[in-house]
Scaffold this active site. Sequence first.
Site, PDB file in Angstrom:
ATOM      1  N   HIS A  74      41.325  43.484  59.888  1.00 20.51           N
ATOM      2  CA  HIS A  74      40.011  42.850  59.781  1.00 20.51           C
ATOM      3  C   HIS A  74      39.948  41.590  58.925  1.00 20.51           C
ATOM      4  O   HIS A  74      39.109  40.744  59.148  1.00 20.51           O
ATOM      5  CB  HIS A  74      38.940  43.859  59.346  1.00 20.51           C
ATOM      6  CG  HIS A  74      38.853  44.102  57.875  1.00 20.51           C
ATOM      7  ND1 HIS A  74      39.566  45.085  57.240  1.00 20.51           N
ATOM      8  CD2 HIS A  74      38.141  43.483  56.903  1.00 20.51           C
ATOM      9  CE1 HIS A  74      39.286  45.065  55.954  1.00 20.51           C
ATOM     10  NE2 HIS A  74      38.428  44.101  55.711  1.00 20.51           N
ATOM     11  N   ASP A  99      34.789  48.780  55.066  1.00 22.37           N
ATOM     12  CA  ASP A  99      35.249  47.618  54.288  1.00 22.37           C
ATOM     13  C   ASP A  99      34.436  47.532  52.994  1.00 22.37           C
ATOM     14  O   ASP A  99      34.972  47.391  51.895  1.00 22.37           O
ATOM     15  CB  ASP A  99      35.057  46.372  55.162  1.00 22.37           C
ATOM     16  CG  ASP A  99      35.273  45.069  54.420  1.00 22.37           C
ATOM     17  OD1 ASP A  99      36.328  44.904  53.801  1.00 22.37           O
ATOM     18  OD2 ASP A  99      34.369  44.201  54.490  1.00 22.37           O
ATOM     19  N   ASP A 154      15.774  70.660  45.343  1.00 21.77           N
ATOM     20  CA  ASP A 154      16.923  70.567  46.250  1.00 21.77           C
ATOM     21  C   ASP A 154      18.098  69.786  45.675  1.00 21.77           C
ATOM     22  O   ASP A 154      18.809  69.115  46.395  1.00 21.77           O
ATOM     23  CB  ASP A 154      16.495  69.963  47.585  1.00 21.77           C
ATOM     24  CG  ASP A 154      15.964  68.549  47.426  1.00 21.77           C
ATOM     25  OD1 ASP A 154      15.645  68.161  46.286  1.00 21.77           O
ATOM     26  OD2 ASP A 154      15.884  67.823  48.436  1.00 21.77           O
ATOM     27  N   HIS A 186      43.816  46.704  50.595  1.00 19.11           N
ATOM     28  CA  HIS A 186      42.410  46.729  51.022  1.00 19.11           C
ATOM     29  C   HIS A 186      42.227  47.106  52.499  1.00 19.11           C
ATOM     30  O   HIS A 186      41.533  48.077  52.806  1.00 19.11           O
ATOM     31  CB  HIS A 186      41.731  45.398  50.681  1.00 19.11           C
ATOM     32  CG  HIS A 186      40.413  45.212  51.353  1.00 19.11           C
ATOM     33  ND1 HIS A 186      39.333  46.028  51.088  1.00 19.11           N
ATOM     34  CD2 HIS A 186      40.012  44.354  52.314  1.00 19.11           C
ATOM     35  CE1 HIS A 186      38.315  45.647  51.853  1.00 19.11           C
ATOM     36  NE2 HIS A 186      38.698  44.639  52.608  1.00 19.11           N
ATOM     37  N   GLU A 204      40.575  35.565  58.577  1.00 14.94           N
ATOM     38  CA  GLU A 204      39.811  34.901  57.535  1.00 14.94           C
ATOM     39  C   GLU A 204      40.723  34.384  56.409  1.00 14.94           C
ATOM     40  O   GLU A 204      40.514  33.306  55.888  1.00 14.94           O
ATOM     41  CB  GLU A 204      38.775  35.887  56.970  1.00 14.94           C
ATOM     42  CG  GLU A 204      37.811  35.315  55.957  1.00 14.94           C
ATOM     43  CD  GLU A 204      36.772  34.374  56.565  1.00 14.94           C
ATOM     44  OE1 GLU A 204      36.754  34.214  57.798  1.00 14.94           O
ATOM     45  OE2 GLU A 204      36.004  33.800  55.785  1.00 14.94           O
ATOM     46  N   ASP A 205      41.718  35.165  56.064  1.00 15.45           N
ATOM     47  CA  ASP A 205      42.480  34.877  54.840  1.00 15.45           C
ATOM     48  C   ASP A 205      43.921  34.425  55.053  1.00 15.45           C
ATOM     49  O   ASP A 205      44.623  34.174  54.099  1.00 15.45           O
ATOM     50  CB  ASP A 205      42.519  36.137  53.956  1.00 15.45           C
ATOM     51  CG  ASP A 205      41.123  36.572  53.532  1.00 15.45           C
ATOM     52  OD1 ASP A 205      40.227  35.725  53.530  1.00 15.45           O
ATOM     53  OD2 ASP A 205      40.942  37.765  53.221  1.00 15.45           O
TER      54      ASP A 205
HETATM   55 MN    MN Z   1      37.635  43.196  53.899  1.00 14.06          MN
END
Ligand code: MN
Length: 518
Positions: free
Chosen positions: A101, A167, A288, A77, A105-106
């Site tokens: 990123h 993301d 268009d 990811h 958090e993880d």
């Molecule tokens: Mn992410």
Amino acid sequence: MECPDYRSCQDRDFALKYIGMLPFEILKKPIAIGDMVDKVKKYGRSHDVEMVELAYEFADEAHKGQMRKTGEPYIIHPLKTAHLLATMRIDTSIVVAALLHDVPEDTNVTLEDIEKNFGPDIAAMVRGITKLGKLKYRGVKRYIENLRKMFVAMAEDIRVMIIKFADRVHNLTTLDALPPKKRFRIALESLEIYAPIANRLGMGEFKSILEDLSFPHVHPREYEQVASIRETLLTGTESYLESVKENMRKELKDAGVNFLDVHGRKKSLYSLYQKILRKGWDISQIYDVVAVRIIVKDIGDCYAALGVIHKLWRPLKGRIKDYISQPKPNGYQSLHTTVFCIQGRIVEFQIRDEAMHSTAEYGIASHWHYDERGGKKQGKDILWAKELAEIQKDVLGKLKDLDELKIDFFKTRIFVFTPQGDVIDLPEDATPVDFAYHIHTDVGNHCNGAKVNEQLVSLDTQLKSGDIVEIIMDKNRKGPSPDWLKSVKTQIAKNRIKAALKTQKNWLHFILPGDRKM
Ligand code: MN
């Protein structure tokens, strides 16, 4: 074969080489770190390439053993998120932050660890993304605009938004692994919060991708309908457009117009859907679905190319748009014209120079975009702080036209949630009491306590953006405490507390023994 879109036509390689555009298909392709390093090598310095490799190793180690819902190793990811940005030739510091990123958090690795290894600037971006991750849209229409502002306010740094968009784009490609409810929520949030922000910042490429990936999950039936309408409208246009493009190249050359590229662009499904809705499903009014786009050297060439087209083919009345002299609010510049082209068929042309093209695709992000020559738009050595401040001002200015708020709005306001997910905006350092009075005078007057993010807190606690605030009321409470006046920040709370205290006092006076007249 598909329609003559740059993504599938013979001009594609040129288009990709030339502006490093983001082709749809790379989103689904498996990639390895080597692919990304190759991309970064094309525009980054050797030191930057090293940083990217280091960040990958760091993130890979941190996420070791973690899996995504798709069953893939987690590192895929952040790698794909970063790869998207590298494909867009976005500044390598942003690519590095994208790789990192999800680490704080993880995983057990902290922001401090990131700062130690990659410095304060990268760490600040990662911190911003972690913070933004807390923001959720629960589909309450009347708060959409607040949520968009909240998103921008919480991001603080445009670079954080760029990473967040990438993301989200990757997450949208793996939605099928999620339960239907969550899938819908993420797609809806992308469609109603992320895409409009990308649009207002002029990031056309991100806007279209966010929309087209979300569309089938939010409006599955309409998606099918629009996709089949587009197929029908495109049937048989490929060879026709080839001849128009060829003709165009020849005529431009003969007229001495400096052009860099002539390519077809297919209207994205969601913007076609919006147009179909505007036209009340009258498909005959849509000209268009495919447009021919001409990229030229400079502004003079834009008008010269327009002249060449109008000399060859008669324009439709009222369909010549000069977005060069009058740019759209998000900065978009181009000349548009619709003409009775070869065989009298109606074709739209879009003409712009390379700088306008880069702005149309990347908007604000083009400040961090390297062109083919490896140069940034604004020169190489940028005073980050200064430029950021300027761009932030620019962005806020762009968002401003949708409300009457001051430019410094975002610096001095915070946004908090009710337990139901409604958004309340308050000034910086506001307390639960401000929040209570903001909801209703009675809630304020009977406020007896508060929970922030499910934790009991004192009533003078300073709230932060993203907090979920719950007021505990006591119906028997006589009224506000005079102490509250010391900590509240809003005028409305102050006024109501004073008013309530005054009636309290009068009431007390009224019921004093001797005065009792029942
Ligand atoms: Mn992410």
